[in-house]
Design a protein around this motif. Sequence first.
Motif, PDB file in Angstrom:
ATOM      1  N   VAL A   1     -61.817  60.118 -25.025  1.00  8.25           N
ATOM      2  CA  VAL A   1     -61.312  60.427 -23.683  1.00  8.25           C
ATOM      3  C   VAL A   1     -59.787  60.458 -23.725  1.00  8.25           C
ATOM      4  O   VAL A   1     -59.127  59.433 -23.900  1.00  8.25           O
ATOM      5  CB  VAL A   1     -61.814  59.413 -22.634  1.00  8.25           C
ATOM      6  CG1 VAL A   1     -61.296  59.795 -21.245  1.00  8.25           C
ATOM      7  CG2 VAL A   1     -63.335  59.354 -22.630  1.00  8.25           C
ATOM      8  N   SER A   2     -59.245  61.662 -23.588  1.00 10.50           N
ATOM      9  CA  SER A   2     -57.801  61.851 -23.537  1.00 10.50           C
ATOM     10  C   SER A   2     -57.353  61.643 -22.095  1.00 10.50           C
ATOM     11  O   SER A   2     -57.944  62.205 -21.166  1.00 10.50           O
ATOM     12  CB  SER A   2     -57.463  63.271 -24.005  1.00 10.50           C
ATOM     13  OG  SER A   2     -56.080  63.503 -23.930  1.00 10.50           O
ATOM     14  N   HIS A   3     -56.316  60.814 -21.921  1.00  9.41           N
ATOM     15  CA  HIS A   3     -55.877  60.500 -20.564  1.00  9.41           C
ATOM     16  C   HIS A   3     -54.460  59.931 -20.581  1.00  9.41           C
ATOM     17  O   HIS A   3     -53.990  59.441 -21.588  1.00  9.41           O
ATOM     18  CB  HIS A   3     -56.823  59.486 -19.920  1.00  9.41           C
ATOM     19  CG  HIS A   3     -56.844  58.153 -20.620  1.00  9.41           C
ATOM     20  ND1 HIS A   3     -57.429  57.961 -21.854  1.00  9.41           N
ATOM     21  CD2 HIS A   3     -56.334  56.960 -20.265  1.00  9.41           C
ATOM     22  CE1 HIS A   3     -57.280  56.702 -22.223  1.00  9.41           C
ATOM     23  NE2 HIS A   3     -56.617  56.078 -21.276  1.00  9.41           N
TER      24      HIS A   3
ATOM     25  N   SER B   1     -64.011  56.478 -28.065  1.00  3.10           N
ATOM     26  CA  SER B   1     -63.168  56.068 -29.195  1.00  3.10           C
ATOM     27  C   SER B   1     -61.679  56.187 -28.903  1.00  3.10           C
ATOM     28  O   SER B   1     -60.865  56.001 -29.806  1.00  3.10           O
ATOM     29  CB  SER B   1     -63.511  56.907 -30.431  1.00  3.10           C
ATOM     30  OG  SER B   1     -63.145  58.257 -30.234  1.00  3.10           O
ATOM     31  N   SER B   2     -61.295  56.495 -27.674  1.00  4.15           N
ATOM     32  CA  SER B   2     -59.873  56.691 -27.392  1.00  4.15           C
ATOM     33  C   SER B   2     -59.098  55.380 -27.454  1.00  4.15           C
ATOM     34  O   SER B   2     -59.671  54.299 -27.445  1.00  4.15           O
ATOM     35  CB  SER B   2     -59.677  57.347 -26.027  1.00  4.15           C
ATOM     36  OG  SER B   2     -60.112  56.505 -24.994  1.00  4.15           O
TER      37      SER B   2
ATOM     38  N   ARG C   1     -56.387  61.200 -34.787  1.00  2.00           N
ATOM     39  CA  ARG C   1     -57.251  62.142 -35.513  1.00  2.00           C
ATOM     40  C   ARG C   1     -58.538  61.459 -35.997  1.00  2.00           C
ATOM     41  O   ARG C   1     -59.619  62.024 -35.893  1.00  2.00           O
ATOM     42  CB  ARG C   1     -56.512  62.743 -36.702  1.00  2.00           C
ATOM     43  CG  ARG C   1     -55.723  63.963 -36.383  1.00  2.00           C
ATOM     44  CD  ARG C   1     -55.267  64.688 -37.656  1.00  2.00           C
ATOM     45  NE  ARG C   1     -54.346  65.729 -37.306  1.00  2.00           N
ATOM     46  CZ  ARG C   1     -53.023  65.601 -37.266  1.00  2.00           C
ATOM     47  NH1 ARG C   1     -52.467  64.451 -37.591  1.00  2.00           N
ATOM     48  NH2 ARG C   1     -52.269  66.603 -36.923  1.00  2.00           N
ATOM     49  N   MET C   2     -58.392  60.246 -36.538  1.00  2.00           N
ATOM     50  CA  MET C   2     -59.567  59.500 -36.997  1.00  2.00           C
ATOM     51  C   MET C   2     -60.545  59.283 -35.838  1.00  2.00           C
ATOM     52  O   MET C   2     -61.750  59.474 -35.993  1.00  2.00           O
ATOM     53  CB  MET C   2     -59.168  58.124 -37.548  1.00  2.00           C
ATOM     54  CG  MET C   2     -58.692  58.124 -38.955  1.00  2.00           C
ATOM     55  SD  MET C   2     -58.322  56.469 -39.638  1.00  2.00           S
ATOM     56  CE  MET C   2     -58.350  55.356 -38.291  1.00  2.00           C
ATOM     57  N   LYS C   3     -60.016  58.881 -34.715  1.00  2.00           N
ATOM     58  CA  LYS C   3     -60.866  58.580 -33.564  1.00  2.00           C
ATOM     59  C   LYS C   3     -61.512  59.847 -33.001  1.00  2.00           C
ATOM     60  O   LYS C   3     -62.651  59.821 -32.555  1.00  2.00           O
ATOM     61  CB  LYS C   3     -60.074  57.835 -32.505  1.00  2.00           C
ATOM     62  CG  LYS C   3     -59.720  56.419 -32.999  1.00  2.00           C
ATOM     63  CD  LYS C   3     -59.006  55.632 -31.955  1.00  2.00           C
ATOM     64  CE  LYS C   3     -58.950  54.181 -32.328  1.00  2.00           C
ATOM     65  NZ  LYS C   3     -60.184  53.463 -32.076  1.00  2.00           N
ATOM     66  N   MET C   4     -60.801  60.973 -33.049  1.00  2.00           N
ATOM     67  CA  MET C   4     -61.368  62.231 -32.571  1.00  2.00           C
ATOM     68  C   MET C   4     -62.428  62.776 -33.528  1.00  2.00           C
ATOM     69  O   MET C   4     -63.410  63.360 -33.078  1.00  2.00           O
ATOM     70  CB  MET C   4     -60.272  63.264 -32.355  1.00  2.00           C
ATOM     71  CG  MET C   4     -59.632  63.128 -31.000  1.00  2.00           C
ATOM     72  SD  MET C   4     -58.601  64.548 -30.621  1.00  2.00           S
ATOM     73  CE  MET C   4     -57.028  63.897 -31.079  1.00  2.00           C
ATOM     74  N   ARG C   5     -62.235  62.590 -34.819  1.00  2.00           N
ATOM     75  CA  ARG C   5     -63.239  63.060 -35.787  1.00  2.00           C
ATOM     76  C   ARG C   5     -64.585  62.391 -35.545  1.00  2.00           C
ATOM     77  O   ARG C   5     -65.627  63.006 -35.711  1.00  2.00           O
ATOM     78  CB  ARG C   5     -62.767  62.784 -37.214  1.00  2.00           C
ATOM     79  CG  ARG C   5     -61.812  63.806 -37.725  1.00  2.00           C
ATOM     80  CD  ARG C   5     -61.519  63.609 -39.215  1.00  2.00           C
ATOM     81  NE  ARG C   5     -60.457  64.494 -39.621  1.00  2.00           N
ATOM     82  CZ  ARG C   5     -59.206  64.137 -39.849  1.00  2.00           C
ATOM     83  NH1 ARG C   5     -58.856  62.864 -39.745  1.00  2.00           N
ATOM     84  NH2 ARG C   5     -58.303  65.026 -40.202  1.00  2.00           N
ATOM     85  N   TRP C   6     -64.571  61.121 -35.173  1.00  2.00           N
ATOM     86  CA  TRP C   6     -65.798  60.371 -34.912  1.00  2.00           C
ATOM     87  C   TRP C   6     -66.539  60.926 -33.702  1.00  2.00           C
ATOM     88  O   TRP C   6     -67.769  60.954 -33.666  1.00  2.00           O
ATOM     89  CB  TRP C   6     -65.454  58.896 -34.702  1.00  2.00           C
ATOM     90  CG  TRP C   6     -66.610  58.061 -34.258  1.00  2.00           C
ATOM     91  CD1 TRP C   6     -67.554  57.475 -35.060  1.00  2.00           C
ATOM     92  CD2 TRP C   6     -66.966  57.735 -32.905  1.00  2.00           C
ATOM     93  NE1 TRP C   6     -68.468  56.794 -34.283  1.00  2.00           N
ATOM     94  CE2 TRP C   6     -68.121  56.941 -32.963  1.00  2.00           C
ATOM     95  CE3 TRP C   6     -66.411  58.026 -31.671  1.00  2.00           C
ATOM     96  CZ2 TRP C   6     -68.743  56.435 -31.836  1.00  2.00           C
ATOM     97  CZ3 TRP C   6     -67.033  57.529 -30.536  1.00  2.00           C
ATOM     98  CH2 TRP C   6     -68.178  56.737 -30.632  1.00  2.00           C
TER      99      TRP C   6
ATOM    100  N   VAL D   1     -61.057  65.193 -21.148  1.00  2.00           N
ATOM    101  CA  VAL D   1     -59.680  65.034 -20.683  1.00  2.00           C
ATOM    102  C   VAL D   1     -59.739  64.673 -19.202  1.00  2.00           C
ATOM    103  O   VAL D   1     -60.248  65.446 -18.391  1.00  2.00           O
ATOM    104  CB  VAL D   1     -58.860  66.328 -20.874  1.00  2.00           C
ATOM    105  CG1 VAL D   1     -57.429  66.141 -20.373  1.00  2.00           C
ATOM    106  CG2 VAL D   1     -58.879  66.778 -22.322  1.00  2.00           C
ATOM    107  N   ILE D   2     -59.256  63.476 -18.866  1.00  2.00           N
ATOM    108  CA  ILE D   2     -59.165  63.074 -17.455  1.00  2.00           C
ATOM    109  C   ILE D   2     -57.932  63.781 -16.883  1.00  2.00           C
ATOM    110  O   ILE D   2     -56.817  63.614 -17.383  1.00  2.00           O
ATOM    111  CB  ILE D   2     -59.018  61.542 -17.306  1.00  2.00           C
ATOM    112  CG1 ILE D   2     -60.222  60.814 -17.897  1.00  2.00           C
ATOM    113  CG2 ILE D   2     -58.792  61.175 -15.839  1.00  2.00           C
ATOM    114  CD1 ILE D   2     -61.515  60.988 -17.142  1.00  2.00           C
ATOM    115  N   ILE D   3     -58.136  64.573 -15.836  1.00  2.00           N
ATOM    116  CA  ILE D   3     -57.061  65.369 -15.242  1.00  2.00           C
ATOM    117  C   ILE D   3     -56.588  64.694 -13.962  1.00  2.00           C
ATOM    118  O   ILE D   3     -57.303  64.667 -12.958  1.00  2.00           O
ATOM    119  CB  ILE D   3     -57.539  66.798 -14.910  1.00  2.00           C
ATOM    120  CG1 ILE D   3     -58.142  67.468 -16.140  1.00  2.00           C
ATOM    121  CG2 ILE D   3     -56.389  67.621 -14.329  1.00  2.00           C
ATOM    122  CD1 ILE D   3     -58.947  68.711 -15.813  1.00  2.00           C
TER     123      ILE D   3
END
Length: 162
Positions: free
Chosen positions: A10-12, A37-38, A64-69, A75-77
Amino acid sequence: MSETVKNVFVSHHHKDDASVDNLAKMLSGKNVQLRNSSIRAKPENQARLDKKMVSDKTIERLLRMKMRWAGQVIVIIGKETHARAWVNWEIKVAHQLGKPIIGVYEHGLKEKVELPENLKKYATAVVGWKPDSVIDALAGHSQFQNPDGTPSLKNSGGNIVC
């Protein structure tokens, strides 16, 4: 009915941490469990990040490691998300990794807000804060909505969901 488990990143904006928790709670009520995994920095670690005591290269490697998993990136907007360089970077890397990218407008937003540039380019879905819309996007249904859940046009780009 059995619970569906989704491994997500979760990108935020760090000010929107509560929205990450609320998203997980909202979906758990619909038998969807998010395993996120964020990075969620504790206040003492956030201070180290703000003072640039951790190099950008180290942060990039960890992200990158966390996103690969993760199987997907959410993306929370919020109102300030478009101005967050790290969020825009995370979206670009998620695209490079071939991850479906789902934008979810923060709960309570009534009017459209500016989207991060890379979300405009690479989103597979952008949805309002409604459990069914988020679940459909997580299931691979490409849809684009306004914050209130009404349909919106897709401008450009996008990942291909196979």
